[in-house]
Each structure stands twice: as structure tokens, then as C-alpha cells.
Scaffold this motif. Structure first.
Motif, PDB file in Angstrom:
ATOM      1  N   LEU A  84     -62.315  -5.122 -26.700  1.00 54.78           N
ATOM      2  CA  LEU A  84     -61.948  -5.218 -25.340  1.00 54.78           C
ATOM      3  C   LEU A  84     -63.133  -5.325 -24.541  1.00 54.78           C
ATOM      4  O   LEU A  84     -64.024  -4.312 -24.831  1.00 54.78           O
ATOM      5  CB  LEU A  84     -61.023  -4.052 -24.861  1.00 54.78           C
ATOM      6  N   ILE A  85     -63.328  -6.311 -23.385  1.00 57.50           N
ATOM      7  CA  ILE A  85     -64.528  -6.197 -22.701  1.00 57.50           C
ATOM      8  C   ILE A  85     -64.115  -5.222 -21.320  1.00 57.50           C
ATOM      9  O   ILE A  85     -63.573  -5.515 -20.330  1.00 57.50           O
ATOM     10  CB  ILE A  85     -64.872  -7.536 -21.984  1.00 57.50           C
ATOM     11  N   GLU A  86     -64.383  -4.012 -21.763  1.00 57.03           N
ATOM     12  CA  GLU A  86     -63.802  -3.083 -20.792  1.00 57.03           C
ATOM     13  C   GLU A  86     -64.112  -3.021 -19.313  1.00 57.03           C
ATOM     14  O   GLU A  86     -63.699  -2.847 -18.380  1.00 57.03           O
ATOM     15  CB  GLU A  86     -64.013  -1.553 -21.394  1.00 57.03           C
ATOM     16  N   PRO A  87     -65.651  -3.301 -19.055  1.00 54.80           N
ATOM     17  CA  PRO A  87     -65.866  -3.245 -17.769  1.00 54.80           C
ATOM     18  C   PRO A  87     -65.282  -4.271 -16.885  1.00 54.80           C
ATOM     19  O   PRO A  87     -64.926  -4.312 -15.750  1.00 54.80           O
ATOM     20  CB  PRO A  87     -67.426  -3.633 -17.947  1.00 54.80           C
ATOM     21  N   ASN A 101     -69.562   2.284 -26.666  1.00 53.14           N
ATOM     22  CA  ASN A 101     -69.344   0.912 -26.109  1.00 53.14           C
ATOM     23  C   ASN A 101     -68.995  -0.104 -27.321  1.00 53.14           C
ATOM     24  O   ASN A 101     -68.920  -1.283 -27.298  1.00 53.14           O
ATOM     25  CB  ASN A 101     -70.632   0.208 -25.638  1.00 53.14           C
ATOM     26  N   GLY A 102     -67.837   0.512 -28.027  1.00 47.88           N
ATOM     27  CA  GLY A 102     -67.241  -0.320 -29.066  1.00 47.88           C
ATOM     28  C   GLY A 102     -66.127  -1.150 -28.634  1.00 47.88           C
ATOM     29  O   GLY A 102     -65.782  -2.227 -29.176  1.00 47.88           O
ATOM     30  N   GLY A 103     -65.447  -0.938 -27.476  1.00 53.86           N
ATOM     31  CA  GLY A 103     -64.413  -1.773 -27.010  1.00 53.86           C
ATOM     32  C   GLY A 103     -63.073  -1.765 -27.699  1.00 53.86           C
ATOM     33  O   GLY A 103     -62.352  -2.644 -27.703  1.00 53.86           O
ATOM     34  N   THR A 104     -62.949  -0.510 -28.605  1.00 51.88           N
ATOM     35  CA  THR A 104     -61.493  -0.570 -29.281  1.00 51.88           C
ATOM     36  C   THR A 104     -60.550   0.016 -28.570  1.00 51.88           C
ATOM     37  O   THR A 104     -60.668   0.979 -27.688  1.00 51.88           O
ATOM     38  CB  THR A 104     -61.778   0.177 -30.571  1.00 51.88           C
ATOM     39  N   LEU A 105     -59.207  -0.012 -28.736  1.00 51.68           N
ATOM     40  CA  LEU A 105     -57.940   0.146 -27.901  1.00 51.68           C
ATOM     41  C   LEU A 105     -57.893   1.648 -28.095  1.00 51.68           C
ATOM     42  O   LEU A 105     -57.621   2.329 -26.846  1.00 51.68           O
ATOM     43  CB  LEU A 105     -56.767  -0.514 -28.514  1.00 51.68           C
ATOM     44  N   GLN A 106     -58.373   2.403 -29.197  1.00 54.77           N
ATOM     45  CA  GLN A 106     -58.070   3.749 -29.223  1.00 54.77           C
ATOM     46  C   GLN A 106     -59.030   4.638 -28.634  1.00 54.77           C
ATOM     47  O   GLN A 106     -58.874   5.910 -28.709  1.00 54.77           O
ATOM     48  CB  GLN A 106     -57.669   4.219 -30.785  1.00 54.77           C
ATOM     49  N   ASP A 107     -60.159   3.966 -28.339  1.00 57.93           N
ATOM     50  CA  ASP A 107     -61.457   4.662 -27.750  1.00 57.93           C
ATOM     51  C   ASP A 107     -62.211   4.161 -26.509  1.00 57.93           C
ATOM     52  O   ASP A 107     -63.027   3.862 -26.683  1.00 57.93           O
ATOM     53  CB  ASP A 107     -62.327   4.474 -28.886  1.00 57.93           C
ATOM     54  N   PRO A 108     -61.461   4.396 -25.525  1.00 56.14           N
ATOM     55  CA  PRO A 108     -61.816   3.861 -24.306  1.00 56.14           C
ATOM     56  C   PRO A 108     -63.192   4.441 -23.850  1.00 56.14           C
ATOM     57  O   PRO A 108     -63.485   5.670 -24.012  1.00 56.14           O
ATOM     58  CB  PRO A 108     -60.789   4.388 -23.131  1.00 56.14           C
ATOM     59  N   SER A 109     -64.046   3.977 -23.258  1.00 51.17           N
ATOM     60  CA  SER A 109     -65.502   4.449 -22.665  1.00 51.17           C
ATOM     61  C   SER A 109     -65.033   5.559 -21.698  1.00 51.17           C
ATOM     62  O   SER A 109     -64.434   5.474 -20.635  1.00 51.17           O
ATOM     63  CB  SER A 109     -66.118   3.419 -22.056  1.00 51.17           C
ATOM     64  N   LEU A 110     -65.514   6.743 -22.114  1.00 53.66           N
ATOM     65  CA  LEU A 110     -65.262   8.130 -21.003  1.00 53.66           C
ATOM     66  C   LEU A 110     -66.230   7.683 -19.828  1.00 53.66           C
ATOM     67  O   LEU A 110     -65.542   7.971 -18.510  1.00 53.66           O
ATOM     68  CB  LEU A 110     -65.681   9.169 -21.724  1.00 53.66           C
ATOM     69  N   ARG A 111     -67.311   7.017 -19.963  1.00 55.27           N
ATOM     70  CA  ARG A 111     -68.298   6.578 -18.571  1.00 55.27           C
ATOM     71  C   ARG A 111     -67.570   5.787 -17.828  1.00 55.27           C
ATOM     72  O   ARG A 111     -67.615   6.091 -16.586  1.00 55.27           O
ATOM     73  CB  ARG A 111     -69.619   6.158 -19.227  1.00 55.27           C
TER      74      ARG A 111
END
Length: 530
Positions: free
Chosen positions: A144-147, A330-340
Motif C-alpha cells: 500500500l502507498i499509505e501516504p 514503511n512496509g505498506g502491508t495491510l496488517q501493519d499500518p504506519s503508526l507515524r
């Protein structure tokens, strides 16, 4: 009432997202969509089909924490909220379906050859927000490109609100399985968590302010006369008690409950995983919000589970926080959203990402992130750290829910940090199955036996002894057990003497004492002067 007032200490604060209790995965857009589609909607549909089953389950303590609504109102409210969710969050539900489609696409067509041709088959709702890739064993996955997602219409701060009411006891219904419907003794302020009004309001727990803020809230949120009267009752002219003064020298360590520990010297204050109890008449002995330092220089968060990243507490103390230290991700995996990214979106600033074995120099010492194994159902989660503190020559380890799965890791760490004076270790050694937390994020159901083999658990006695033998501590404190009576609403845990974690921790205490090591299981509060 005088115009100079304080917010009462027993005003309960419930941060909500789409009327559900807010936690990190309800802010990240894709995880919010998956939880809405695969958990919240299913719970509401189940309730509407058989409300009597849910009401019976809610009365059974052994069913606490399950997918049952604890709601005594009529089905009309639930029907209305279900329909509203389908209407207002249709795009997030579609996003969840699209993610399932992409996972199926990878299972069927990603065979080790180039993935470039598959991009044209990605549903429109996800185009540009994900990257396809392989690991070195040719297993395909999605990044995922979370930003970008936080800058899209999928991020929905308009679904955030803060519900206020009085709290006069420890009992609260389990909050993760029931939407919150505003009752006559509650006020719901629909505003994003990053609204400046949040900090202005909660600062008044400690500093006198003006009743003009009540007038502002009344006008901005269109409160009726009954709600306005309730709002005014939240304020008092009585000055809150002063916090216990810090000794002029040395290190003071205070346990506030669960995984919340505050380390203070004359030059710095550090707080781990903040969850603070309210103070109300006839409350048992405890630390509460009034016992906090005037400023908290560093808040450190061990991992993103809902009992460790508590918006209910964090929003109320945000104005006190200098910096927040979180595990780098900064892995972008679904199960591990960036806390920052989650915290920044919610209005927190000065966020420091720390990696494993990376250290932060602070007055009088350092903070170091240590590897954290276990408690995540064997999923690859980067957003987790145990924390090592060295302050005024004292070494403290807060290992939260770390599970000593691989003792060799602690042997490697010992070579870097040496023996540790005080170890805080979690021993919630039973743990829910992996699907209890991560099930809605999976694109395929998991076999029951497989699911129950992958627990969200910390160390048992044998594993905890391994940590203690490695670091030769003077003092061992068992914490993060969810034992405090004010925590069942988020942990769902209630122990008795036959409970596995109690027996395991009793055994550990006996072993430590037999070896001349001071050991105790913390429950409620404790102050330690070093």
C-alpha cells in the motif's frame, strides 16, 4: 459559576469513528474499509437478525470480547446506523472488496513471471494506491502507498467525533463490538481529532479556562438546552489537586496500570503506552490524569494494538506531550499500518520513528528500541519495539507483550546493553487467536485449528525466566496483564486464581524470589524510587 473553570476529572472521553470506538486501524483508510465491511457490518446484520442472542451474550462474562453487540436499545437505531454506513462508507466497502479481488488475482495469475500486465486488471478504486511485487521466493504481495491514501477521499476525518459523559464507576461495556449511540446523558462532538478545540478543552483539566469554551461548543455543534445544561455541568470552579512532586534527585518510576509506566528525573519524563484511569467518587486507589507530570517529554508506543495506542488517553494529554516515539515502519502491508502516519493524521506532531537497536540521546541517558517477538500471530509486523531506557546510570527494560520465542535474540541484545536493573515484562500468556484482531484483514478464512495455534500472546513462565536469566535484573515487574478493573472495556480480560496467566506469573514470582530477585505482579499503581 465563576468564569474561571476546570474540566472535571470524571468526564469520560470516547473518541469515535463512524460511531465505533476509535483505534489505529479505524483511521488508516484501507484497514478501516476492511473492518467496516467484514466486522462492523456483520455484527450489525447479526444483531438485526437475532438481537436476543446478542443481549444474552452481553450478559455472559465468558462471551466478552466476542462479536456481540452490548446494546439494550431498539433495532431502529441499529438499522439506521447500518443504512448510514452503507451510504456514507460505500467507497471504503468497495475498497475492501477491491483488495480481495487483487489478492485473488495474485493467487491465480502471479506465477513468478512479470507482474506488469496485471496492473491493468487492478480495480479502479485501488489504481495508483498499491504496488505489486514478489519476495525472493516468488510469493506475490501487495504494498500500500499509505501516504497517498491519507491524501485521498478514502481518509475520512468527518467520521471522527468525541463523545463526552460522566464516569462514576469502573464498569464499561466492551467497546470494540458495539457502535456508540449518543444517549441523553452524553454529548457527541463531531469533529476531527486534529481540531485545535480538542487540546483547548482537555488542557482545562489542569489549567483554568473560560466558560466561553462551553458557549463556543454550544453554538458550533448546535446543542439544545438539555445538552447545554449537561455541557456546563462538565466544568467546575474547584482547582484540581497538584501532582505529587518529583524528588530533587534520582529516578522515579511510577506504574499507572496495564503497560503505562512513567520514568522521571529532574531533567526528563518518559511515558510508555498511555492508558490512564479516571478519578471519581469511591474509586479504588490509583493514579489518574491529575498525577501526570506537567510536561511529558517523550511518549513511547511499543505497538499499535488497541490497548497500547489509546486515543482516549492520548487526545487528553496531547497538549502535554513533547515527542512521541514509535516503531519505524514503511512496509505498506495491510496488517501493519504506519503508526507515524496514523498519529500525524490524528493531529499529533513531533513524531520520532525509531528502528531496532537505534537509540535516542536524552538528558541523563538514552532510549533504545529493542526487537519485539511474538504477540502478533506470526504475522510480519514491523511496528513493534520493546524499549530500553538508561537514565542516571539505571537500566530499565519495558518489554510489554514480548514473547521470548527465540532466546538467542536476547543473548545478542545482552551483549549490547549488559545487565538490566529493572525489567517490566508482560505475561498475558494465553492470548486471543490471530483472527480476533486481524481476521477482517484476511482475504481468505483460516482453518480454526490453524487460527488457534497462532496466538496474540506474551511470555509464559518458562520464556520469561529465559529473559531474566539473560539480563540478571535486581527487580522484575509483571505488567501489561489487563488486570485493572477499569480496563475490561478494551481488553475483555477478567482473571481468577485459576487463569493461566495468573498461575504462570505466580510461578515466575516464586522462581525469582527463590533466586534473590525482587518480583511482583503489578495491579493498579506503584511508585518506585531509584
Amino acid at each position: 459559576m465563576s468564569n474561571e473553570v476546570y474540566l472535571r476529572s470524571n468526564v469520560k472521553v470516547e473518541p469515535l469513528w463512524n460511531q465505533w470506538y476509535a483505534w489505529p486501524m479505524l483511521l488508516q483508510p484501507v484497514t478501516a474499509g476492511a473492518i467496516t465491511a467484514k466486522l462492523h457490518m456483520k455484527i450489525m446484520e447479526s444483531y438485526l437478525q437475532a438481537p436476543h442472542i446478542h443481549k444474552a451474550a452481553a450478559k455472559n462474562p465468558s462471551m466478552r470480547g466476542g462479536p456481540f453487540m452490548d446494546f439494550s436499545g431498539g433495532v431502529e437505531k441499529v438499522t439506521c446506523h447500518r443504512d448510514r454506513t452503507l451510504n456514507q462508507l460505500a467507497d471504503l466497502i468497495e475498497l475492501s472488496d477491491a483488495l480481495n479481488d487483487v489478492n485473488n488475482l495474485l493467487r491465480n495469475e502471479a506465477n513468478g513471471y512479470s507482474l506488469e500486465s496485471l496492473y491493468e486488471k487492478i480495480p479502479c478504486s485501488l489504481k495508483g494506491y498499491i504496488e505489486l511485487g514478489y519476495d525472493l521466493n516468488n510469493y506475490p504481495s501487495i504494498r500500500l502507498i499509505e501516504p497517498l491514501l491519507y491524501q485521498s477521499s478514502y481518509y475520512k476525518p468527518e467520521q471522527q467525533s468525541i463523545q463526552l459523559s460522566f464516569i462514576n464507576g469502573d464498569h464499561r461495556s466492551f467497546v470494540l463490538s458495539t457502535p456508540r449511540f449518543t444517549e441523553e446523558n452524553e454529548i457527541n462532538l463531531r469533529m476531527p481529532f486534529n481540531d485545535p478545540l480538542v487540546d483547548r478543552l482537555f488542557r482545562m483539566k489542569y489549567e483554568a479556562g473560560s466558560l466561553a469554551i462551553a458557549e463556543e461548543i454550544r453554538d458550533r455543534f448546535g446543542l439544545d438546552s438539555q445538552q447545554t445544561e449537561l455541557l456546563y455541568s462538565f466544568f467546575t470552579t474547584e482547582k484540581p489537586k497538584a501532582a505529587e512532586p518529583l524528588p530533587e534527585e534520582g529516578l522515579r518510576i511510577r506504574y499507572f496500570g496495564h503497560a503505562t509506566v512513567i520514568l522521571e528525573t529532574p531533567d526528563i519524563s518518559i511515558m510508555t503506552d498511555p492508558i490512564i484511569s479516571y478519578k471519581f467518587p469511591d474509586a479504588s486507589a490509583r493514579y489518574d490524569y491529575m498525577d501526570l507530570p506537567e510536561k511529558i517529554d517523550y511518549v513511547v508506543l511499543t505497538h499499535s494494538h488497541q490497548d497500547h495506542v489509546m486515543f482516549e488517553t492520548l487526545l487528553q494529554i496531547r497538549h502535554k506531550i513533547g515527542n512521541i516515539v514509535v516503531p519505524r515502519n514503511n512496509g505498506g502491508t495491510l496488517q501493519d499500518p504506519s503508526l507515524r502516519l496514523v498519529l500525524e493524521a490524528a493531529g499529533f506532531s513531533n513524531i520520532i520513528e525509531l528502528d531496532e537497536l537505534q537509540e535516542l540521546k536524552v538528558p541523563g541517558g538514552r532510549i533504545m528500541g529493542l526487537p519485539f517477538f511474538g504477540e502478533h500471530g506470526d504475522l510480519h509486523i514491523k511496528s513493534k519495539l520493546a524499549f530500553f531506557f538508561e537514565l542516571l546510570g539505571n537500566k530499565v527494560l519495558c518489554a510489554a507483550d514480548s514473547n521470548n520465542i527465540e532466546p538467542k535474540m536476547y543473548e545478542h541484545v545482552h551483549r549490547l546493553v549488559g545487565n538490566i536493573n529493572h525489567i517490566f515484562i508482560g505475561m498475558e500468556s494465553s492470548g486471543a487467536p490471530m483472527s480476533w484482531l486481524y481476521g477482517p484483514l484476511s482475504s481468505q478464512p483460516m482453518e480454526r485449528a490453524m487460527d488457534h495455534s497462532r496466538r496474540l500472546n506474551g511470555s509464559n513462565c518458562k520464556k520469561a525466566v529465559g529473559i531474566i536469566e539473560q539480563f540478571s535484573p535486581e527487580h522484575v515487574y509483571i505488567y501489561a496483564m489487563g488486570m485493572e478493573p477499569w480496563l475490561t472495556y478494551i481488553s475483555s480480560i477478567e482473571y481468577d486464581e485459576t487463569s493461566g496467566p495468573i498461575k504462570e506469573s505466580n510461578e515466575l514470582i516464586d522462581i525469582c524470589n527463590s533466586r534473590g530477585i525482587s518480583a511482583e505482579r503489578l495491579n493498579g499503581f506503584k511508585s518506585i524510587s531509584v
